[in-house]
Design a protein around this motif. Structure first.
Motif, PDB file in Angstrom:
ATOM      1  N   THR A   9       0.801  -1.214   0.000  1.00 56.68           N
ATOM      2  CA  THR A   9       0.000   0.000   0.000  1.00 56.68           C
ATOM      3  C   THR A   9       0.834   1.264   0.000  1.00 56.68           C
ATOM      4  O   THR A   9       2.026   1.266   0.237  1.00 56.68           O
ATOM      5  N   VAL A  10       0.129   2.374  -0.251  1.00 57.66           N
ATOM      6  CA  VAL A  10       0.785   3.685  -0.347  1.00 57.66           C
ATOM      7  C   VAL A  10       1.051   4.245   1.030  1.00 57.66           C
ATOM      8  O   VAL A  10       0.204   4.168   1.913  1.00 57.66           O
ATOM      9  N   LEU A  11       2.217   4.827   1.219  1.00 58.33           N
ATOM     10  CA  LEU A  11       2.541   5.497   2.482  1.00 58.33           C
ATOM     11  C   LEU A  11       1.667   6.713   2.671  1.00 58.33           C
ATOM     12  O   LEU A  11       1.230   7.333   1.708  1.00 58.33           O
ATOM     13  N   ALA A  12       1.434   7.118   3.907  1.00 61.26           N
ATOM     14  CA  ALA A  12       0.669   8.334   4.187  1.00 61.26           C
ATOM     15  C   ALA A  12       1.401   9.531   3.609  1.00 61.26           C
ATOM     16  O   ALA A  12       2.608   9.656   3.723  1.00 61.26           O
ATOM     17  N   CYS A  13       0.632  10.418   2.954  1.00 59.22           N
ATOM     18  CA  CYS A  13       1.266  11.583   2.330  1.00 59.22           C
ATOM     19  C   CYS A  13       2.002  12.434   3.352  1.00 59.22           C
ATOM     20  O   CYS A  13       2.982  13.097   3.039  1.00 59.22           O
ATOM     21  N   ALA A  14       1.520  12.420   4.570  1.00 54.22           N
ATOM     22  CA  ALA A  14       2.160  13.239   5.605  1.00 54.22           C
ATOM     23  C   ALA A  14       3.606  12.859   5.798  1.00 54.22           C
ATOM     24  O   ALA A  14       4.457  13.707   6.062  1.00 54.22           O
ATOM     25  N   LEU A  15       3.921  11.552   5.645  1.00 51.62           N
ATOM     26  CA  LEU A  15       5.303  11.129   5.808  1.00 51.62           C
ATOM     27  C   LEU A  15       6.172  11.715   4.709  1.00 51.62           C
ATOM     28  O   LEU A  15       7.291  12.134   4.932  1.00 51.62           O
ATOM     29  N   PRO A 127       8.002  -5.004 -14.003  1.00 47.29           N
ATOM     30  CA  PRO A 127       7.530  -3.829 -14.752  1.00 47.29           C
ATOM     31  C   PRO A 127       6.063  -3.517 -14.476  1.00 47.29           C
ATOM     32  O   PRO A 127       5.672  -2.340 -14.444  1.00 47.29           O
ATOM     33  N   TYR A 128       5.249  -4.541 -14.292  1.00 42.32           N
ATOM     34  CA  TYR A 128       3.846  -4.306 -13.930  1.00 42.32           C
ATOM     35  C   TYR A 128       3.755  -3.681 -12.548  1.00 42.32           C
ATOM     36  O   TYR A 128       3.011  -2.714 -12.329  1.00 42.32           O
ATOM     37  N   GLN A 129       4.532  -4.216 -11.609  1.00 46.67           N
ATOM     38  CA  GLN A 129       4.531  -3.635 -10.263  1.00 46.67           C
ATOM     39  C   GLN A 129       5.023  -2.186 -10.295  1.00 46.67           C
ATOM     40  O   GLN A 129       4.513  -1.324  -9.574  1.00 46.67           O
ATOM     41  N   ALA A 130       6.011  -1.928 -11.145  1.00 46.13           N
ATOM     42  CA  ALA A 130       6.535  -0.563 -11.263  1.00 46.13           C
ATOM     43  C   ALA A 130       5.477   0.395 -11.794  1.00 46.13           C
ATOM     44  O   ALA A 130       5.399   1.562 -11.380  1.00 46.13           O
ATOM     45  N   ARG A 131       4.642  -0.071 -12.708  1.00 48.89           N
ATOM     46  CA  ARG A 131       3.533   0.773 -13.194  1.00 48.89           C
ATOM     47  C   ARG A 131       2.602   1.145 -12.050  1.00 48.89           C
ATOM     48  O   ARG A 131       2.134   2.289 -11.967  1.00 48.89           O
ATOM     49  N   VAL A 133       3.336   1.361  -8.892  1.00 49.47           N
ATOM     50  CA  VAL A 133       4.020   2.347  -8.043  1.00 49.47           C
ATOM     51  C   VAL A 133       3.958   3.720  -8.687  1.00 49.47           C
ATOM     52  O   VAL A 133       3.616   4.721  -8.040  1.00 49.47           O
ATOM     53  N   ARG A 134       4.266   3.769  -9.975  1.00 49.64           N
ATOM     54  CA  ARG A 134       4.249   5.058 -10.705  1.00 49.64           C
ATOM     55  C   ARG A 134       2.878   5.711 -10.673  1.00 49.64           C
ATOM     56  O   ARG A 134       2.754   6.930 -10.475  1.00 49.64           O
ATOM     57  N   ASP A 135       1.840   4.896 -10.843  1.00 51.49           N
ATOM     58  CA  ASP A 135       0.487   5.430 -10.977  1.00 51.49           C
ATOM     59  C   ASP A 135      -0.276   5.492  -9.657  1.00 51.49           C
ATOM     60  O   ASP A 135      -1.424   5.954  -9.638  1.00 51.49           O
ATOM     61  N   GLY A 136       0.335   5.033  -8.569  1.00 48.66           N
ATOM     62  CA  GLY A 136      -0.345   5.043  -7.281  1.00 48.66           C
ATOM     63  C   GLY A 136      -1.513   4.079  -7.227  1.00 48.66           C
ATOM     64  O   GLY A 136      -2.492   4.317  -6.520  1.00 48.66           O
TER      65      GLY A 136
END
Length: 310
Positions: A9-15, A127-131, A133-136
């Motif tokens: 998952t995505v880290l909290a933006c606050a971090l 490469p799929y995982q990287a997409r 990450v890039r796209d959130g």
């Protein structure tokens, strides 16, 4: 393996914002020269405000798999060591990589085979995982199917040499994957283009394969291993998840630890685990295997699972 724990998952933006705060006593422009000379002129691009990018738990994992020599060395080490065991496995008639509960018949006299998971065991989907990450984004079946249809996944370092060595000894490679059966043709085409031996279409045992007399539980592979054992003496199994080797009845810390203890001696002999820090049932375990929870809730549960030094 796929049909698996969704990407981290995505880290909290606050971090992310906190990491960008100027530190006390630190100049606002860290690139300013210390000798007092005027700083070089900045380009128009430098002057544009930086776009805030939300941090992603999976960034380092995917970066490590794509860029580190350590990852390549790890996979090559595993496959080279496994290749060295092939002759020993072939010569011992009682050598079998299926647990007794998943072998419904005698293996005596059957043709030899190795069972291989596909994703992050044979084919590299970073490469799929990287997409993502890039796209959130997180894993979903639509984007996953589209990636598989591209047939662009590369082989893991070391796997082609191992596969060719096994094939030269008369060993069949079985691809027991949690890619759904409707992805069979694209997967086999990708395997062939990556240099992997594909004896015929029957060597792909995807999610949804019907095994008479055995009821599949979710994405567990025990029924398909049972099917493989009816035709082959399975010398080795390869995977990146515990469920690639044995049925995980309870995906809990206690259940997983018990399986590892029970079959500890099989790893490095009959079972070969590939590293995958990007996704897996180990992640789902930390939030009670409940992907219906909001992303931030799942992330908080993962943080709570950390063993933090006092």
């Amino acid at each position: 393996m796929q049909i698996r724990a969704l990407p981290l998952t995505v880290l909290a933006c606050a971090l992310a914002l906190a990491a960008c705060k100027p530190q006390p006593g630190r100049p606002a422009d860290a690139t300013a020269p210390a000798d007092g000379k005027p700083a070089p002129a900045r380009s128009a691009a430098d002057a544009r405000p930086a776009t805030a990018v939300a941090a992603d738990d999976n960034l380092n994992a995917v970066l490590w798999m794509q860029r580190s020599v350590e990852y390549r060395a790890s996979t090559e080490t595993i496959y080279r060591a496994a290749a060295d065991k092939l002759d020993i496995a072939l010569k011992q008639p009682n050598w079998d990589a299926l647990v007794p509960e998943e072998r419904g018949n005698s293996a005596k006299g059957l043709k030899p085979a190795v069972v291989m998971d596909v994703d992050e065991t044979v084919l590299d989907n970073s490469p799929y995982q990287a997409r993502l990450v890039r796209d959130g984004k997180e894993y979903d079946e639509v984007t996953w199917d589209a990636w598989v249809a591209e047939k662009k996944a590369k082989p893991l370092p070391g796997v082609v040499d191992f596969a060719k060595a096994a094939q030269a000894k008369g060993i069949t490679l079985l691809y027991l994957s949690n890619r759904a059966v409707h992805l069979k043709e694209a997967t086999l085409a990708n395997l062939r283009s990556a240099g992997l031996p594909v004896a015929d279409d029957s060597v792909f045992l995807g999610l949804g394969t019907v095994v008479e007399g055995c009821e599949q539980n979710g994405s567990e592979k025990n029924c398909r291993r049972l099917l493989a054992g009816k035709q082959y003496r399975v010398l080795m199994q390869f995977g990146d998840q515990l469920g690639d080797f044995v049925q995980v009845v309870a995906n809990t810390p206690e259940g997983r630890d018990a399986l590892l203890s029970q079959y500890h001696d099989w790893f490095g002999e009959r079972w070969w685990m590939l590293p995958n820090p990007s996704y897996g049932s180990w992640e789902a375990m930390t939030f009670n295997n409940d992907f219906s929870q909001p992303r931030d809730t799942r992330r908080q549960a993962k943080r709570a699972a950390l063993d933090v030094a006092p």
